[in-house]
Design a protein around this motif. Structure first.
Motif, mmCIF file in Angstrom:
data_model
loop_
_atom_site.group_PDB
_atom_site.id
_atom_site.type_symbol
_atom_site.label_atom_id
_atom_site.label_comp_id
_atom_site.label_asym_id
_atom_site.label_seq_id
_atom_site.Cartn_x
_atom_site.Cartn_y
_atom_site.Cartn_z
ATOM 1 N N TRP A 100 0.834 -1.195 0.000
ATOM 2 C CA TRP A 100 0.000 0.000 0.000
ATOM 3 C C TRP A 100 0.878 1.258 0.000
ATOM 4 C CZ3 TRP A 100 -3.206 1.920 4.737
ATOM 5 C CH2 TRP A 100 -4.022 2.984 4.333
ATOM 6 N N ASP A 103 2.529 1.631 -3.430
ATOM 7 C CA ASP A 103 1.559 2.083 -4.423
ATOM 8 C C ASP A 103 1.265 3.570 -4.242
ATOM 9 O OD1 ASP A 103 -0.413 1.516 -6.564
ATOM 10 O OD2 ASP A 103 -1.847 2.077 -4.987
ATOM 11 N N SER A 104 1.117 4.001 -2.996
ATOM 12 C CA SER A 104 0.871 5.413 -2.718
ATOM 13 C C SER A 104 2.044 6.278 -3.170
ATOM 14 C CB SER A 104 0.622 5.602 -1.222
ATOM 15 O OG SER A 104 0.460 6.957 -0.915
ATOM 16 N N HIS A 106 4.165 5.526 -5.497
ATOM 17 C CA HIS A 106 4.178 5.486 -6.962
ATOM 18 C C HIS A 106 3.194 6.505 -7.545
ATOM 19 C CE1 HIS A 106 4.313 3.890 -11.016
ATOM 20 N NE2 HIS A 106 3.000 3.754 -10.983
ATOM 21 N N HIS A 107 1.976 6.524 -7.009
ATOM 22 C CA HIS A 107 0.983 7.483 -7.518
ATOM 23 C C HIS A 107 1.374 8.918 -7.223
ATOM 24 C CE1 HIS A 107 -1.891 4.717 -9.138
ATOM 25 N NE2 HIS A 107 -1.858 3.993 -8.038
ATOM 26 N N ASN A 108 1.958 9.180 -6.052
ATOM 27 C CA ASN A 108 2.389 10.529 -5.713
ATOM 28 C C ASN A 108 3.570 10.992 -6.574
ATOM 29 O OD1 ASN A 108 0.417 10.931 -3.804
ATOM 30 N ND2 ASN A 108 1.696 10.152 -2.126
ATOM 31 N N LEU A 110 4.063 10.088 -9.692
ATOM 32 C CA LEU A 110 3.543 10.361 -11.034
ATOM 33 C C LEU A 110 2.794 11.677 -11.086
ATOM 34 C CD1 LEU A 110 2.268 6.853 -12.187
ATOM 35 C CD2 LEU A 110 4.315 8.058 -12.926
ATOM 36 N N ALA A 111 2.207 12.086 -9.964
ATOM 37 C CA ALA A 111 1.406 13.318 -9.927
ATOM 38 C C ALA A 111 2.290 14.555 -9.965
ATOM 39 C CB ALA A 111 0.534 13.342 -8.680
ATOM 40 N N HIS A 112 3.540 14.457 -9.600
ATOM 41 C CA HIS A 112 4.408 15.637 -9.521
ATOM 42 C C HIS A 112 5.359 15.701 -10.660
ATOM 43 C CE1 HIS A 112 3.202 16.899 -5.468
ATOM 44 N NE2 HIS A 112 2.897 15.627 -5.369
#
Length: 112
Positions: A100, A103-104, A106-108, A110-112
């Motif tokens: 978890w 994954d968090s 990884h998503h953070n 990609l957002a920046h």
């Protein structure tokens, strides 16, 4: 044909018979051969094959617990069973929460 008397440890607890070990071994071989065949000769979709392999792996864990580690719900096995359940909970929490977190991250990223 096989010695049917239970094998005892130095603590005096029963460790099953040669027949129970043979049954466990045969079941384990079958539970290993099926996923191997499914991967080597793909006939199912990949996601279904993965789920079948995982499911048969879980079944094999229970076969090993029953036939080789001799864990059951008997009174003398109660503490061993509680320790096993505690260990499984801790491992699931460590692995699940680690995945978890990754994954968090990884998503953070990609957002920046």
């Amino acid at each position: 044909m096989y010695n049917q008397s239970p094998i005892h440890s130095s603590a005096g607890t029963s460790h099953g018979t040669a027949r129970s070990y043979l049954i466990g071994f045969i079941i384990s071989v079958v539970l290993t051969a099926i996923p191997f065949a499914l991967v080597m000769y793909p006939t199912l979709p990949r996601h279904l094959t993965a789920w079948v392999v995982v499911a048969l792996g879980v079944v094999q864990i229970f076969v090993h617990l029953k036939y080789f580690l001799h864990l059951d719900t008997a009174a003398e096995q109660r503490w061993n069973l509680i320790a096993l359940i505690f260990s499984v909970v801790i491992i699931v929490l460590l692995v699940g929460l680690s995945l978890w977190i990754m994954d968090s991250i990884h998503h953070n990223m990609l957002a920046h």
